[in-house]
Design a protein around this motif. Structure first.
Motif, PDB file in Angstrom:
ATOM      1  N   LYS A  13       0.840  -1.201   0.000  1.00 55.75           N
ATOM      2  CA  LYS A  13       0.000   0.000   0.000  1.00 55.75           C
ATOM      3  C   LYS A  13       0.870   1.244   0.000  1.00 55.75           C
ATOM      4  CE  LYS A  13      -3.832  -1.980   2.707  1.00 55.75           C
ATOM      5  NZ  LYS A  13      -4.589  -1.846   3.971  1.00 55.75           N
ATOM      6  N   GLY A  14       0.525   2.200  -0.870  1.00 54.14           N
ATOM      7  CA  GLY A  14       1.183   3.498  -0.816  1.00 54.14           C
ATOM      8  C   GLY A  14       0.602   4.318   0.329  1.00 54.14           C
ATOM      9  N   ARG A  15       1.127   5.492   0.515  1.00 53.70           N
ATOM     10  CA  ARG A  15       0.635   6.366   1.585  1.00 53.70           C
ATOM     11  C   ARG A  15       0.431   7.772   1.034  1.00 53.70           C
ATOM     12  NH1 ARG A  15       4.721   6.995   6.194  1.00 53.70           N
ATOM     13  NH2 ARG A  15       5.537   8.693   4.914  1.00 53.70           N
ATOM     14  N   LEU A  16      -0.764   8.294   1.244  1.00 54.36           N
ATOM     15  CA  LEU A  16      -1.046   9.666   0.812  1.00 54.36           C
ATOM     16  C   LEU A  16      -0.289  10.647   1.709  1.00 54.36           C
ATOM     17  CD1 LEU A  16      -4.885   9.421   0.195  1.00 54.36           C
ATOM     18  CD2 LEU A  16      -3.112   9.607  -1.546  1.00 54.36           C
ATOM     19  N   PRO A  17       0.122  11.774   1.151  1.00 56.59           N
ATOM     20  CA  PRO A  17       0.821  12.749   1.999  1.00 56.59           C
ATOM     21  C   PRO A  17      -0.113  13.359   3.027  1.00 56.59           C
ATOM     22  CG  PRO A  17       0.362  13.677  -0.166  1.00 56.59           C
ATOM     23  CD  PRO A  17      -0.019  12.234  -0.239  1.00 56.59           C
ATOM     24  N   GLU A  18       0.388  13.685   4.177  1.00 58.65           N
ATOM     25  CA  GLU A  18      -0.381  14.362   5.223  1.00 58.65           C
ATOM     26  C   GLU A  18       0.132  15.787   5.336  1.00 58.65           C
ATOM     27  OE1 GLU A  18      -0.316  12.278   8.929  1.00 58.65           O
ATOM     28  OE2 GLU A  18      -0.703  10.324   8.002  1.00 58.65           O
ATOM     29  N   ASP A  19      -0.731  16.736   4.978  1.00 60.42           N
ATOM     30  CA  ASP A  19      -0.326  18.141   5.057  1.00 60.42           C
ATOM     31  C   ASP A  19      -0.057  18.534   6.508  1.00 60.42           C
ATOM     32  OD1 ASP A  19      -0.584  18.360   2.359  1.00 60.42           O
ATOM     33  OD2 ASP A  19      -2.535  19.353   2.403  1.00 60.42           O
ATOM     34  N   GLY A  20       0.877  19.419   6.655  1.00 61.57           N
ATOM     35  CA  GLY A  20       1.221  19.899   7.988  1.00 61.57           C
ATOM     36  C   GLY A  20       0.110  20.752   8.573  1.00 61.57           C
ATOM     37  N   LYS A  21       0.096  20.864   9.868  1.00 61.59           N
ATOM     38  CA  LYS A  21      -0.900  21.681  10.556  1.00 61.59           C
ATOM     39  C   LYS A  21      -0.368  23.105  10.714  1.00 61.59           C
ATOM     40  CE  LYS A  21      -2.915  17.822  13.153  1.00 61.59           C
ATOM     41  NZ  LYS A  21      -3.193  17.270  14.498  1.00 61.59           N
ATOM     42  N   SER A  22      -1.247  24.068  10.469  1.00 66.88           N
ATOM     43  CA  SER A  22      -0.853  25.470  10.612  1.00 66.88           C
ATOM     44  C   SER A  22      -0.621  25.796  12.087  1.00 66.88           C
ATOM     45  CB  SER A  22      -1.933  26.389  10.043  1.00 66.88           C
ATOM     46  OG  SER A  22      -2.107  26.150   8.669  1.00 66.88           O
ATOM     47  N   SER A  23       0.170  26.822  12.301  1.00 64.72           N
ATOM     48  CA  SER A  23       0.429  27.237  13.677  1.00 64.72           C
ATOM     49  C   SER A  23      -0.888  27.654  14.327  1.00 64.72           C
ATOM     50  CB  SER A  23       1.424  28.400  13.706  1.00 64.72           C
ATOM     51  OG  SER A  23       0.934  29.495  12.951  1.00 64.72           O
ATOM     52  N   LYS A  24      -0.983  27.456  15.612  1.00 62.69           N
ATOM     53  CA  LYS A  24      -2.230  27.697  16.334  1.00 62.69           C
ATOM     54  C   LYS A  24      -1.942  28.428  17.630  1.00 62.69           C
ATOM     55  CE  LYS A  24      -6.187  25.082  18.172  1.00 62.69           C
ATOM     56  NZ  LYS A  24      -6.726  23.721  18.418  1.00 62.69           N
ATOM     57  N   LEU A  25      -2.826  29.364  17.961  1.00 61.17           N
ATOM     58  CA  LEU A  25      -2.675  30.115  19.210  1.00 61.17           C
ATOM     59  C   LEU A  25      -3.512  29.452  20.305  1.00 61.17           C
ATOM     60  CD1 LEU A  25      -2.779  33.847  18.086  1.00 61.17           C
ATOM     61  CD2 LEU A  25      -0.825  32.337  18.333  1.00 61.17           C
ATOM     62  N   LEU A  26      -2.898  29.234  21.436  1.00 60.03           N
ATOM     63  CA  LEU A  26      -3.584  28.628  22.574  1.00 60.03           C
ATOM     64  C   LEU A  26      -3.663  29.662  23.699  1.00 60.03           C
ATOM     65  CD1 LEU A  26      -1.669  25.219  22.525  1.00 60.03           C
ATOM     66  CD2 LEU A  26      -3.868  25.736  21.459  1.00 60.03           C
ATOM     67  N   PRO A  27      -4.798  30.380  23.806  1.00 62.13           N
ATOM     68  CA  PRO A  27      -4.931  31.403  24.862  1.00 62.13           C
ATOM     69  C   PRO A  27      -4.801  30.766  26.246  1.00 62.13           C
ATOM     70  CG  PRO A  27      -6.678  31.621  23.225  1.00 62.13           C
ATOM     71  CD  PRO A  27      -5.998  30.321  22.961  1.00 62.13           C
ATOM     72  N   GLN A  28      -4.100  31.457  27.123  1.00 60.77           N
ATOM     73  CA  GLN A  28      -3.877  30.959  28.481  1.00 60.77           C
ATOM     74  C   GLN A  28      -4.657  31.768  29.525  1.00 60.77           C
ATOM     75  OE1 GLN A  28      -1.710  28.115  28.869  1.00 60.77           O
ATOM     76  NE2 GLN A  28      -2.071  28.211  26.654  1.00 60.77           N
ATOM     77  N   VAL A  29      -5.371  32.785  29.045  1.00 66.73           N
ATOM     78  CA  VAL A  29      -6.150  33.630  29.958  1.00 66.73           C
ATOM     79  C   VAL A  29      -7.539  33.861  29.375  1.00 66.73           C
ATOM     80  CG1 VAL A  29      -4.152  34.840  30.946  1.00 66.73           C
ATOM     81  CG2 VAL A  29      -5.227  35.726  28.860  1.00 66.73           C
ATOM     82  N   LEU A  30      -8.478  34.268  30.219  1.00 63.53           N
ATOM     83  CA  LEU A  30      -9.839  34.581  29.792  1.00 63.53           C
ATOM     84  C   LEU A  30      -9.883  36.023  29.293  1.00 63.53           C
ATOM     85  CD1 LEU A  30     -12.755  33.330  29.844  1.00 63.53           C
ATOM     86  CD2 LEU A  30     -13.097  34.603  31.964  1.00 63.53           C
ATOM     87  N   THR A  31     -10.371  36.223  28.059  1.00 63.59           N
ATOM     88  CA  THR A  31     -10.445  37.571  27.493  1.00 63.59           C
ATOM     89  C   THR A  31     -11.794  38.217  27.803  1.00 63.59           C
ATOM     90  OG1 THR A  31     -11.321  36.796  25.382  1.00 63.59           O
ATOM     91  CG2 THR A  31      -8.920  36.883  25.600  1.00 63.59           C
ATOM     92  N   LEU A  32     -11.864  39.504  27.562  1.00 63.77           N
ATOM     93  CA  LEU A  32     -13.098  40.253  27.796  1.00 63.77           C
ATOM     94  C   LEU A  32     -14.241  39.705  26.941  1.00 63.77           C
ATOM     95  CD1 LEU A  32     -14.548  42.678  29.080  1.00 63.77           C
ATOM     96  CD2 LEU A  32     -13.713  44.084  27.193  1.00 63.77           C
TER      97      LEU A  32
ATOM     98  N   VAL B  28       7.985   9.640  -4.395  1.00 61.48           N
ATOM     99  CA  VAL B  28       7.655  10.449  -3.225  1.00 61.48           C
ATOM    100  C   VAL B  28       6.505  11.400  -3.560  1.00 61.48           C
ATOM    101  CG1 VAL B  28       8.507  12.215  -1.622  1.00 61.48           C
ATOM    102  CG2 VAL B  28       9.990  10.317  -2.297  1.00 61.48           C
ATOM    103  N   LEU B  29       5.509  11.461  -2.681  1.00 55.54           N
ATOM    104  CA  LEU B  29       4.396  12.404  -2.815  1.00 55.54           C
ATOM    105  C   LEU B  29       4.583  13.490  -1.758  1.00 55.54           C
ATOM    106  CD1 LEU B  29       1.475   9.822  -3.135  1.00 55.54           C
ATOM    107  CD2 LEU B  29       2.736  10.937  -4.976  1.00 55.54           C
ATOM    108  N   PRO B  30       5.013  14.681  -2.180  1.00 58.29           N
ATOM    109  CA  PRO B  30       5.345  15.722  -1.199  1.00 58.29           C
ATOM    110  C   PRO B  30       4.132  16.192  -0.415  1.00 58.29           C
ATOM    111  CG  PRO B  30       5.344  16.616  -3.427  1.00 58.29           C
ATOM    112  CD  PRO B  30       5.181  15.141  -3.569  1.00 58.29           C
ATOM    113  N   ALA B  31       4.356  16.566   0.819  1.00 60.37           N
ATOM    114  CA  ALA B  31       3.305  17.100   1.691  1.00 60.37           C
ATOM    115  C   ALA B  31       3.435  18.619   1.762  1.00 60.37           C
ATOM    116  CB  ALA B  31       3.420  16.502   3.089  1.00 60.37           C
ATOM    117  N   LYS B  32       2.305  19.285   1.961  1.00 58.07           N
ATOM    118  CA  LYS B  32       2.296  20.738   2.100  1.00 58.07           C
ATOM    119  C   LYS B  32       2.509  21.100   3.565  1.00 58.07           C
ATOM    120  CE  LYS B  32      -0.653  24.761   1.223  1.00 58.07           C
ATOM    121  NZ  LYS B  32      -2.007  25.205   0.798  1.00 58.07           N
ATOM    122  N   ALA B  33       3.511  21.907   3.798  1.00 58.02           N
ATOM    123  CA  ALA B  33       3.798  22.323   5.174  1.00 58.02           C
ATOM    124  C   ALA B  33       2.698  23.243   5.689  1.00 58.02           C
ATOM    125  CB  ALA B  33       5.145  23.036   5.243  1.00 58.02           C
ATOM    126  N   GLY B  34       2.419  23.161   6.973  1.00 56.96           N
ATOM    127  CA  GLY B  34       1.425  24.034   7.573  1.00 56.96           C
ATOM    128  C   GLY B  34       1.874  25.490   7.552  1.00 56.96           C
TER     129      GLY B  34
END
Length: 534
Positions: free
Chosen positions: A136-155, A206-212
């Protein structure tokens, strides 16, 4: 009775054994040591129909197991077709691997797949054909984009969680203690983008993956990137955290019960919270957000951030036809209902209805609850909006209402025209410089000629760079206009009444009857109404 020839054929001496019938020969074969060989029923039957003078008759033949490996069109799967032996040799693991290699299988192979298929040789009848996946071949898995994880409660989050009374009811004016942070508090942690995981075909391609996509962490006012961890944003002052694009800022907060003649106009560099109402004629200006827990009547609110009004905004028409209540911000506007008011923001969200208002939204104007907007929009004028979603637009009387969508596209076309003019001027300058360059090439004084050519070359380079920048700008403007027009949509979830004049860029549609739920879009240079099917 039977003997095996060197070529694998099973022979019967018909003169010596004189078999009486085809059935007798077949039964004898099935009871012999050659029972697993491939019986030649046609040859046996033909012999008894037309006896031959030949002494020996080929009644069966031995066949070794064979494996055929087939690759799918996309080279993502290798399938094996195994034909079991008939009196011959079973297929060994090493021989089967050679077939995989011949077929070009280089990656995705698992020996367990092959062993599972070969095991069928000992489970199924001779000559059976069985298939199985070998690689079996393997499909490329695109990278995940950067994500912000808030650590405080906003207004903004706090305003969605009103305080619960002892009797179980909700106090919509009391949202508890204001969320605040001290200097050095961790505000946001960024989860970095991932590069993705490349895929491959069974042939080894090789099937290239897209970076996040990676977005830089943005430190707004009152915050800074941590000196020990570039993926963390911390507060540099005490105040209330507010989300911004790709980051967070910390605002000082000014809180007041009512804005009245007694309090005077409010102008504050941070964010402002009005816990009750804003009375007629009062102005509130903030560099951050403005939050009003009550109503605004004929007031003027201006903010660089968002404006949230928990109740409604109410104004009236002045003698000069302008409206007495103005709500203007660079961010989003959230309110319950609006009447005879001017609203301007990036996105405008009105929970119930808007009547006789002038509104200008850079992106979205939504009337109704977020999950299923069913609010009413009638009277007044929409000055601009990229998308409009409402339950009902216009009213039963057919009173005139004007809607302008993607009006900002006109400024894009104006800028495009300016760019084209600048590019034409730049091309003229380059043509002039080319002529000057040809003249300079005729100068006999070598030193003077060298100096002239250097000056002209430097000027040429400057105009070439300018032309390149203008062409890039033109491409960006064309793409921007395309996206504006392509995404423009007037979505009506209940009814679009007659008397509504809809402008999408430079096209106009006037409704002369009522329409059921529909979408109004620009298609092939015309405004079209598409009815919703569900």
């Amino acid at each position: 009775m039977f003997k095996l020839a060197h070529n694998g054929n099973v022979l019967l001496d018909v003169i010596e054994h004189s078999p009486p019938s085809a059935a007798f020969v077949i039964e004898a074969l099935e009871k012999s040591t050659f029972c697993e060989c491939r019986i030649d029923y046609d040859a046996i039957s033909a012999f008894f129909k037309e006896p031959s003078s030949e002494r020996s008759l080929v009644v069966a033949s031995k066949h070794d197991a064979t494996l055929t490996v087939t690759l799918s069109d996309d080279k993502m799967l290798a399938t094996g077709e195994l034909t079991l032996a008939q009196g011959g040799k079973v297929l060994a693991l090493a021989q089967a691997k050679q077939q995989l290699i011949k077929a070009g299988v280089a990656r995705g192979y698992k020996q367990a797949f092959l062993e599972q298929l070969l095991q069928k040789q000992f489970e199924l009848p001779a000559g059976t054909t069985v298939k199985g996946i070998l690689a079996k071949g393997r499909l490329p898995e695109d990278g995940k984009s950067s994500k912000l994880l808030p650590q405080v409660l906003t207004l903004k989050e706090r305003l969605h969680t009103p305080k619960l009374r002892e009797d179980g009811t909700v106090d919509m004016r009391d949202f508890g203690k204001l969320a605040s942070v001290e200097p050095g508090t961790l505000l946001v942690r960024q989860q970095p983008a991932t590069p993705g995981k490349e895929g491959f075909t069974v042939k080894g391609d090789v099937l290239p993956a897209k970076a996040g996509e990676s977005s830089p962490l943005v430190a707004g006012e009152g915050s800074e990137i941590s000196k020990t961890n570039p993926l963390e944003l911390i507060s540099s002052i005490a105040g209330v955290p507010v989300e911004i694009q790709n980051g967070m800022r910390v605002d000082d907060i000014f809180t007041i019960a009512d804005v009245t003649v007694k309090s005077g106009h409010i102008n504050f560099d941070g964010s402002i919270i009005v816990t009750h109402n804003i009375e007629p004629g009062m102005k509130v200006t903030a560099k951050g957000d403005i939050t009003v827990m009550g109503t605004v009547e004929s007031g003027e609110l201006t903010a660089q951030g968002n404006i949230t009004i928990k109740q409604g905004v109410i104004g009236h028409q002045l003698d000069d036809k302008t409206l007495s209540c103005k709500i203007i911000c660079n961010g989003d506007i959230h309110l319950s209902h609006a009447q005879y008011s001017y609203l301007e923001g990036n996105n405008i969200f009105i929970e119930r209805q808007a009547s006789h208002c002038a509104m200008k939204a850079t992106k979205l104007l939504q009337i109704g609850q977020a999950d299923n907007p069913q609010g009413k929009l009638f009277g007044g004028e929409i000055l601009d909006a990229g998308m409009i979603i409402a339950g009902e637009i216009g009213n039963e009387s057919g009173a005139k209402m004007l809607i302008n969508m993607v009006a900002s596209g006109k400024s894009v076309t104006t800028e495009t025209d300016e760019c084209l003019k600048e590019l034409a001027k730049t091309d003229e300058q380059l043509d002039t410089l080319q002529a000057t360059l040809e003249k300079a090439d005729l100068v006999k004084d070598l030193d003077k000629k060298k100096l002239l050519l250097a000056k002209i070359g430097a000027t040429q380079q400057h105009y070439c760079q300018q032309a390149e920048q203008l062409e890039k700008r033109l491409t960006t403007l064309e793409q921007s206009l395309y996206e504006l027009l392509n995404n423009a949509n007037l979505a009506v979830n209940k009814k679009l009444h007659s008397g509504v004049e809809i402008h999408i860029f430079d096209k106009v549609l006037k409704t002369n009857r009522s329409y059921p739920p529909c979408n109004v879009k620009l298609q092939e240079g015309k405004i079209e109404i598409e009815f919703k099917t569900s």
